[in-house]
Design a protein around this motif. Structure first.
Motif, mmCIF file in Angstrom:
data_model
loop_
_atom_site.group_PDB
_atom_site.id
_atom_site.type_symbol
_atom_site.label_atom_id
_atom_site.label_comp_id
_atom_site.label_asym_id
_atom_site.label_seq_id
_atom_site.Cartn_x
_atom_site.Cartn_y
_atom_site.Cartn_z
ATOM 1 N N LYS A 1 8.301 6.239 0.576
ATOM 2 C CA LYS A 1 8.282 5.370 1.752
ATOM 3 C C LYS A 1 6.848 5.012 2.118
ATOM 4 N N LYS B 1 4.305 4.987 0.124
ATOM 5 C CA LYS B 1 3.815 4.129 -0.944
ATOM 6 C C LYS B 1 4.321 2.690 -0.742
ATOM 7 N N LEU B 2 5.615 2.600 -0.407
ATOM 8 C CA LEU B 2 6.198 1.286 -0.160
ATOM 9 C C LEU B 2 5.552 0.624 1.045
ATOM 10 N N THR B 3 5.365 1.422 2.077
ATOM 11 C CA THR B 3 4.741 0.901 3.307
ATOM 12 C C THR B 3 3.319 0.426 3.001
ATOM 13 N N SER B 4 2.617 1.214 2.262
ATOM 14 C CA SER B 4 1.239 0.836 1.962
ATOM 15 C C SER B 4 1.207 -0.402 1.042
ATOM 16 N N GLN B 5 2.154 -0.518 0.135
ATOM 17 C CA GLN B 5 2.177 -1.685 -0.752
ATOM 18 C C GLN B 5 2.592 -2.943 -0.008
ATOM 19 N N THR B 6 3.512 -2.805 0.932
ATOM 20 C CA THR B 6 3.952 -3.989 1.688
ATOM 21 C C THR B 6 2.896 -4.427 2.694
ATOM 22 N N SER B 7 2.110 -3.522 3.141
ATOM 23 C CA SER B 7 1.063 -3.879 4.086
ATOM 24 C C SER B 7 -0.113 -4.533 3.376
#
Length: 113
Positions: free
Chosen positions: A104, A106-112
């Motif tokens: 999560k 990692k996903l959050t950091s990639q989407t940001s």
């Protein structure tokens, strides 16, 4: 000598014999012995029948105990499997949660980005 007739009469009286003679007493005693032997045989047969019934009940009880023990062992094995599974899940759950949180993050950091 006088004691023998008195004893004979007493025995005949005890056995309720009408004739106070030795042959009558002998016959009565032999009949009583035969009667007692027959009663003994009947009692032995009845005892044997009861013993057989009790043996059957004992075997049935032993069989039931054996089945109950087998069932208890099966339940114990199933319980061990469940407890082992629960223990494994307790160990894996935090790992799984941390992996989900990392993903999560990692996903959050990639989407940001």
């Amino acid at each position: 000598m006088t004691k023998k007739p008195i004893l004979l009469r007493a025995l005949c009286h005890t056995l309720k014999l009408e004739d106070n003679t030795l042959p009558t007493l002998t016959t009565a005693v032999l009949q009583k012995i035969q009667q007692l032997k027959q009663q003994k045989e009947v009692l032995e047969q009845e005892t044997q029948i009861e013993m057989n019934k009790l043996q059957e009940e004992l075997l049935a009880a032993k069989d039931q105990i054996s089945k109950s023990e087998d069932s208890a062992l099966d339940i114990e094995e199933e319980l061990k499997r469940v407890l082992d599974f629960q223990e494994k899940e307790r160990i894996e759950m935090p790992t799984l949660i941390s992996q989900i949180l990392r993903l999560k993050l990692k996903l959050t950091s990639q989407t940001s980005m």
